[in-house]
Each structure stands twice: as structure tokens, then as C-alpha cells.
Design a protein around this motif. Structure first.
Motif, PDB file in Angstrom:
ATOM      1  N   ALA A 132       0.834  -1.207   0.000  1.00 15.48           N
ATOM      2  CA  ALA A 132       0.000   0.000   0.000  1.00 15.48           C
ATOM      3  C   ALA A 132       0.867   1.254   0.000  1.00 15.48           C
ATOM      4  O   ALA A 132       0.549   2.241  -0.669  1.00 15.48           O
ATOM      5  CB  ALA A 132      -0.932  -0.004   1.211  1.00 15.48           C
ATOM      6  N   ALA A 133       1.976   1.229   0.756  1.00 19.12           N
ATOM      7  CA  ALA A 133       2.886   2.379   0.792  1.00 19.12           C
ATOM      8  C   ALA A 133       3.482   2.652  -0.586  1.00 19.12           C
ATOM      9  O   ALA A 133       3.802   3.798  -0.921  1.00 19.12           O
ATOM     10  CB  ALA A 133       3.999   2.146   1.811  1.00 19.12           C
ATOM     11  N   CYS A 134       3.625   1.606  -1.399  1.00 20.84           N
ATOM     12  CA  CYS A 134       4.167   1.746  -2.747  1.00 20.84           C
ATOM     13  C   CYS A 134       3.090   2.123  -3.765  1.00 20.84           C
ATOM     14  O   CYS A 134       3.374   2.185  -4.972  1.00 20.84           O
ATOM     15  CB  CYS A 134       4.839   0.442  -3.178  1.00 20.84           C
ATOM     16  SG  CYS A 134       6.245  -0.042  -2.150  1.00 20.84           S
ATOM     17  N   GLY A 135       1.870   2.334  -3.298  1.00 22.73           N
ATOM     18  CA  GLY A 135       0.801   2.765  -4.191  1.00 22.73           C
ATOM     19  C   GLY A 135       0.047   1.655  -4.868  1.00 22.73           C
ATOM     20  O   GLY A 135      -0.772   1.908  -5.760  1.00 22.73           O
ATOM     21  N   LEU A 136       0.263   0.398  -4.462  1.00 25.38           N
ATOM     22  CA  LEU A 136      -0.485  -0.706  -5.042  1.00 25.38           C
ATOM     23  C   LEU A 136      -1.872  -0.778  -4.401  1.00 25.38           C
ATOM     24  O   LEU A 136      -2.072  -0.307  -3.268  1.00 25.38           O
ATOM     25  CB  LEU A 136       0.248  -2.030  -4.849  1.00 25.38           C
ATOM     26  CG  LEU A 136       1.302  -2.399  -5.907  1.00 25.38           C
ATOM     27  CD1 LEU A 136       2.409  -1.359  -5.959  1.00 25.38           C
ATOM     28  CD2 LEU A 136       1.892  -3.765  -5.610  1.00 25.38           C
ATOM     29  N   ILE A 191       5.538  -5.522 -10.325  1.00 26.00           N
ATOM     30  CA  ILE A 191       6.386  -6.699 -10.277  1.00 26.00           C
ATOM     31  C   ILE A 191       7.227  -6.683  -9.011  1.00 26.00           C
ATOM     32  O   ILE A 191       7.611  -5.614  -8.513  1.00 26.00           O
ATOM     33  CB  ILE A 191       7.294  -6.794 -11.528  1.00 26.00           C
ATOM     34  CG1 ILE A 191       8.011  -8.140 -11.578  1.00 26.00           C
ATOM     35  CG2 ILE A 191       8.280  -5.626 -11.583  1.00 26.00           C
ATOM     36  CD1 ILE A 191       8.674  -8.436 -12.911  1.00 26.00           C
ATOM     37  N   CYS A 192       7.495  -7.872  -8.466  1.00 29.60           N
ATOM     38  CA  CYS A 192       8.357  -8.040  -7.293  1.00 29.60           C
ATOM     39  C   CYS A 192       9.510  -8.964  -7.692  1.00 29.60           C
ATOM     40  O   CYS A 192       9.276 -10.058  -8.202  1.00 29.60           O
ATOM     41  CB  CYS A 192       7.595  -8.675  -6.131  1.00 29.60           C
ATOM     42  SG  CYS A 192       6.105  -7.814  -5.629  1.00 29.60           S
ATOM     43  N   ALA A 219       4.881  -0.127 -11.491  1.00 29.43           N
ATOM     44  CA  ALA A 219       5.599  -0.140 -10.211  1.00 29.43           C
ATOM     45  C   ALA A 219       6.380  -1.428 -10.060  1.00 29.43           C
ATOM     46  O   ALA A 219       5.972  -2.495 -10.540  1.00 29.43           O
ATOM     47  CB  ALA A 219       4.623   0.009  -9.049  1.00 29.43           C
ATOM     48  N   GLY A 220       7.529  -1.323  -9.385  1.00 30.50           N
ATOM     49  CA  GLY A 220       8.324  -2.488  -9.030  1.00 30.50           C
ATOM     50  C   GLY A 220       8.710  -2.401  -7.565  1.00 30.50           C
ATOM     51  O   GLY A 220       9.087  -1.331  -7.079  1.00 30.50           O
ATOM     52  N   VAL A 221       8.585  -3.520  -6.844  1.00 26.73           N
ATOM     53  CA  VAL A 221       8.970  -3.581  -5.431  1.00 26.73           C
ATOM     54  C   VAL A 221      10.160  -4.525  -5.356  1.00 26.73           C
ATOM     55  O   VAL A 221      10.022  -5.744  -5.509  1.00 26.73           O
ATOM     56  CB  VAL A 221       7.806  -4.076  -4.554  1.00 26.73           C
ATOM     57  CG1 VAL A 221       8.209  -4.055  -3.082  1.00 26.73           C
ATOM     58  CG2 VAL A 221       6.563  -3.208  -4.778  1.00 26.73           C
ATOM     59  N   PHE A 222      11.338  -3.943  -5.138  1.00 20.87           N
ATOM     60  CA  PHE A 222      12.587  -4.679  -5.286  1.00 20.87           C
ATOM     61  C   PHE A 222      13.326  -4.794  -3.958  1.00 20.87           C
ATOM     62  O   PHE A 222      13.411  -3.825  -3.200  1.00 20.87           O
ATOM     63  CB  PHE A 222      13.482  -3.987  -6.313  1.00 20.87           C
ATOM     64  CG  PHE A 222      12.825  -3.800  -7.654  1.00 20.87           C
ATOM     65  CD1 PHE A 222      12.380  -4.893  -8.372  1.00 20.87           C
ATOM     66  CD2 PHE A 222      12.643  -2.532  -8.196  1.00 20.87           C
ATOM     67  CE1 PHE A 222      11.772  -4.730  -9.609  1.00 20.87           C
ATOM     68  CE2 PHE A 222      12.039  -2.359  -9.428  1.00 20.87           C
ATOM     69  CZ  PHE A 222      11.596  -3.465 -10.135  1.00 20.87           C
ATOM     70  N   GLY A 240      10.109   2.848 -17.342  1.00 20.08           N
ATOM     71  CA  GLY A 240       9.028   3.805 -17.181  1.00 20.08           C
ATOM     72  C   GLY A 240       8.149   3.513 -15.986  1.00 20.08           C
ATOM     73  O   GLY A 240       6.931   3.727 -16.010  1.00 20.08           O
ATOM     74  N   ILE A 241       8.763   3.003 -14.895  1.00 26.32           N
ATOM     75  CA  ILE A 241       8.014   2.659 -13.688  1.00 26.32           C
ATOM     76  C   ILE A 241       8.577   3.423 -12.500  1.00 26.32           C
ATOM     77  O   ILE A 241       9.604   4.099 -12.602  1.00 26.32           O
ATOM     78  CB  ILE A 241       8.094   1.147 -13.387  1.00 26.32           C
ATOM     79  CG1 ILE A 241       9.545   0.749 -13.001  1.00 26.32           C
ATOM     80  CG2 ILE A 241       7.600   0.323 -14.574  1.00 26.32           C
ATOM     81  CD1 ILE A 241       9.671  -0.672 -12.488  1.00 26.32           C
TER      82      ILE A 241
END
Length: 447
Positions: A132-136, A191-192, A219-222, A240-241
Motif C-alpha cells: 500500500a505504501a508503494c501505491g499498489l 512486479i516483485c 511499479a516495481g517492489v525490489f 518507465g516505472i
């Protein structure tokens, strides 16, 4: 998940504004203190190592008066998990354990971590808050390219993304061409993965004629490995993410200890479950906000395996001041390095001593070796150069090929990843009068 809207409770998608992320500081500290007291009592009464350590320093759980008093407690280290392998630090009976995970240790035996049902629920909740913090949000299609299995990354991200209400595609790691097909054909929006693997995905996609920038991905959560600000810029420019950093470690819970928000100005620690300290790595002295040192974490709600002042060996600092997002949770700087010799290769923890232990089991191999790390097409490559005995280094190519295969298999068994093995003649690897230079890391020198 239940939320309260306009005076009524119902089942609804996760609402970030209702999370503990925004608790007033005074209320958060009261919650931390209550949970810390409960954790210490549980460790005292159920874990012999923690009980004996507290007694040695003249501390009992009832002595805790303030959060700062935690500094009187001894540290826990990874060596304690190895020495009590496999279940010596458990504070719950096996009948209450619903999950076991493991990460590699220096001797080849894994570090074992346990979860009760409540622990899994807490893990899920902090991962929900992370995403949620990452905007998902519900409606996102999340491709989870972290590895599943004993590694905590895959299932941790999976449960959190499902808990948030997203559609999860459990691709796990590897099979790059299929990853790209899924990303394109399934309309993936987030993507993670490890950042280095995603960079590899971008480059491979271009070779296949797929431009990631043209996809719905936003968005990508890495995580699972350190990555630089320049790598973030490269990923964001190419794909472009927006690329977010997530932090965690198996010994504490897995991913979900801390995460960046949309402002990408440090990682918020979920302090209602993990109490952070920054210490001087040499003296153990607690450092004030803003000073760089080693991150120490204490679990505040973990039932199966409470960790008290666990030395992560990760170097960072607590960031002073509030974040523009409004969260009251404190932030740490992105992890740039470690205070020990652990390497992270494609998201896997690797110790040079693991390599040495594997080599000593192979007849014909000498305990003289060098690990060379490089980055090719955005993906880590690990080469292990190994000296062999004069008898083995002969003109019989088949003998050397079989030896190379045995070493490769042994390293993969111990490390959990495949390394390129190069056999060299005796005395080829440079000797040192001081500490042997076991590792040549060329990744940092590469743009």
C-alpha cells in the motif's frame, strides 16, 4: 480485512489511512513498550538462551521501564541461530508452528525460522502495508518473481499482495523468456523481484522485441539485495516505472520490516512490530538519529521465535524528521553495505567460508580459492577459481571435467545457486601475508 468507514464496519479493500502507520508518536511508543515487555517475558520463560543471557546481565523482564532501557539487554547474533540449530530459539511448541523457513548459514546448515498462525498474519499485514505504501491497490496485477520455497521472499510477497486484494501471478524466479511473456500478455501492473533480475528482464525483453515502457507495468517492489540510486534511475528510465525498495530478513520475519513510500525518501520501519536501534558496530553503543551504524532489530509481536536486539550487520542510519507522506513511522536510509563479509548474489546470501567448507570435502581441490563477482546484462555472475593438486592438473581433460562438475554440484548444494568454476594450477592464486583476499567484487566498478 476489516475497516471502519462512516461509523460502520464492513469488509473492504485495505485503506492505508486506517493503518498503524499514522499513529501519534506517543501512542506508538506506548504500544511498543507494552509489546516489548510481553516479548521479553515470553523469551525469558520459554527460550533458555535469552533467559540465561538476561540473568547474566542482571536483567529481568519486569525491570523494563522505558524503551531506551532495551540498551541494557545483550545482543542476539546469527551465530546464536547456528549454535541452537535447528529449533533451540523457538518460544512456541511445534504443535503451534505452522510454517518453517530457512536461509543459508556459513557451515552449510540453514538458519531455521518459525511462524505461528499469528506470526503469519502479522507478516501478511506488514506486507499489505508495504505494498500500500508503494501505491499498489486492489485491481493491480502483481507478478511475483521472488523465489518460492525455503526463501522467505516469495511467500512473503505473495501473501501480502493477496491480502491487499491484488491479482497475484506466482512466476517465482528464473525462466526469463516466460516472465516477459507473462508480463506482456497478462497486463502486469506491478512486479516483485531482485532489482538486478528485473534489469536483466528489461534487457532480455528488448532482445525479444518487447519494450517494457510500452506495457501497463507502473511499479516495481525490489529487495533481497543492496542496490544503488543509479540502478534505481536506470530501472525507472528503461521501464518507465516507479521502483521501490523493500527491506527484511528471515531472522526477524522476512520481507516487510521496512519499505519506501511514494516519496522514496528512506524506508519506513513498521515500528509497531519491529523496534529499531542503530549501534556502533565496534563498541555496541547506541547512536543518535542521523548517525550511520549497524541496524539492530527487536521483534515486538513474534511468537514462535522472538528476536531480542538482533544484529543485522546492515549499515544504515535513522533519518531525522517526518516524511511528507504523513506516516509517523521512522525511516532508515537505504542499506548500502554490511559490516561482515556476507555477499549477496542474485538475492542469495553467500559467505566465503561456505565455499571453503565445500572445497574441503572434494578430493583433489585445495583450500586456495578466489571468488570473482561481476555483473553481466544486469545479472550477477559468480566465478570461483580453485587450485587443484598437481596430480589432478594433468593432461587428462576428462579427469578435470569430472572434478569441475563435482565442485560445481557441491557449491550449488551449499550456496543454493550455480557458480562458474575455474580450475587453476597450484600456486596460481596470489598469497597474502595478512588476510587472504578471497573476494574480488567487480560489480561496484561497473556502471
Amino acid at each position: 480485512m476489516t475497516s471502519v468507514t462512516a461509523g460502520r464496519a464492513d469488509t473492504a479493500p485495505f485503506q492505508p489511512e486506517s493503518a498503524p502507520d499514522y499513529l501519534p508518536a506517543a501512542i506508538l511508543r506506548e504500544l511498543q513498550l507494552a509489546r516489548l515487555r510481553s516479548t521479553l517475558q515470553r523469551a525469558w520463560s520459554r527460550v533458555p538462551l535469552h533467559c540465561s543471557r538476561m540473568k547474566q546481565c542482571g536483567f529481568e523482564p519486569g525491570d523494563l521501564r522505558t524503551l531506551e532501557h532495551i540498551a541494557a539487554l545483550p545482543f542476539t547474533t546469527k551465530a546464536d541461530l547456528r549454535d541452537t540449530y535447528p529449533f533451540g530459539l523457538f518460544a512456541s511448541p511445534m504443535a503451534d508452528i505452522v510454517r518453517l523457513h530457512a536461509s543459508s548459514g556459513t557451515t552449510g546448515k540453514p538458519i531455521v525460522v518459525a511462524y505461528t498462525r499469528q506470526d503469519v498474519d502479522v507478516w501478511t499485514s506488514v506486507m499489505v502495508r508495504s505494498f500500500a505504501a508503494c501505491g499498489l491497490h486492489a485491481g493491480d496485477i502483481v507478478q511475483n518473481a521472488y523465489g518460492y520455497g525455503l526463501f522467505t521472499g516469495g511467500l512473503g510477497a505473495h501473501y501480502g499482495a493477496e491480502g491487499l486484494g491484488t491479482t497475484v501471478i506466482p512466476t517465482s524466479g528464473g525462466n526469463t523468456d516466460r516472465q516477459i511473456m507473462v508480463m506482456r500478455d497478462f497486463g502486469v501492473t506491478a512486479i516483485c523481484s531482485t532489482p538486478s533480475y528485473f534489469l536483466h528482464l528489461i534487457e532480455r525483453a528488448a532482445q525479444l522485441g518487447v519494450q517494457v515502457r510500452s506495457l501497463p507495468l507502473r511499479a516495481g517492489v525490489f529487495g533481497a539485495e543492496p542496490w544503488t540510486a543509479s540502478m534505481r534511475r536506470r530501472i525507472e528510465d528503461l521501464a518507465g516505472i516507479q521502483a521501490f525498495d523493500i527491506y527484511g530478513l528471515s531472522e526477524v520475519i522476512g520481507p516487510g520490516v521496512a519499505v519506501e513510500c511514494l516519496h522514496q525518501d528512506g524506508l519506513h520501519i513498521f515500528e509497531d512490530h519491529f523496534f529499531p536501534e542503530i549501534i556502533d558496530p565496534d563498541s555496541g553503543r547506541v547512536l543518535p538519529e542521523g548517525e550511520e551504524g549497524e541496524l539492530v532489530l527487536t521483534t515486538l509481536s513474534k511468537q514462535a521465535m522472538p528476536m531480542i536486539r538482533y544484529r543485522t550487520r546492515d549499515i544504515t542510519a535513522l533519518i531525522p524528521g517526518a516524511c511528507r507522506c504523513g506516516r509517523s513511522l521512522r525511516r532508515i536510509r537505504r542499506i548500502s553495505r554490511r559490516s561482515d563479509d556476507m555477499l549477496i548474489v542474485r538475492g542469495v546470501n553467500v559467505f566465503p567460508s561456505q565455499v571453503e567448507a565445500a572445497l574441503l570435502e572434494i578430493e583433489g581441490a585445495l583450500p586456495h580459492y578466489q571468488i570473482i563477482l561481476a555483473c553481466e546484462q544486469g545479472l550477477d555472475r559468480m566465478e570461483v577459481q580453485v587450485e587443484v593438486t598437481p596430480e589432478m592438473f594433468s593432461d587428462q581433460i576428462g579427469v578435470l571435467e569430472r572434478l569441475n562438475q563435482r565442485i560445481s554440484d557441491a557449491l550449488e548444494h551449499v550456496l543454493g545457486l550455480r557458480a562458474q568454476v575455474t580450475l587453476v594450477e597450484p600456486l596460481t592464486i596470489q598469497r597474502s601475508q595478512g588476510k587472504a583476499r578471497r573476494v574480488i567484487d567487480r560489480r561496484r566498478a561497473q556502471p
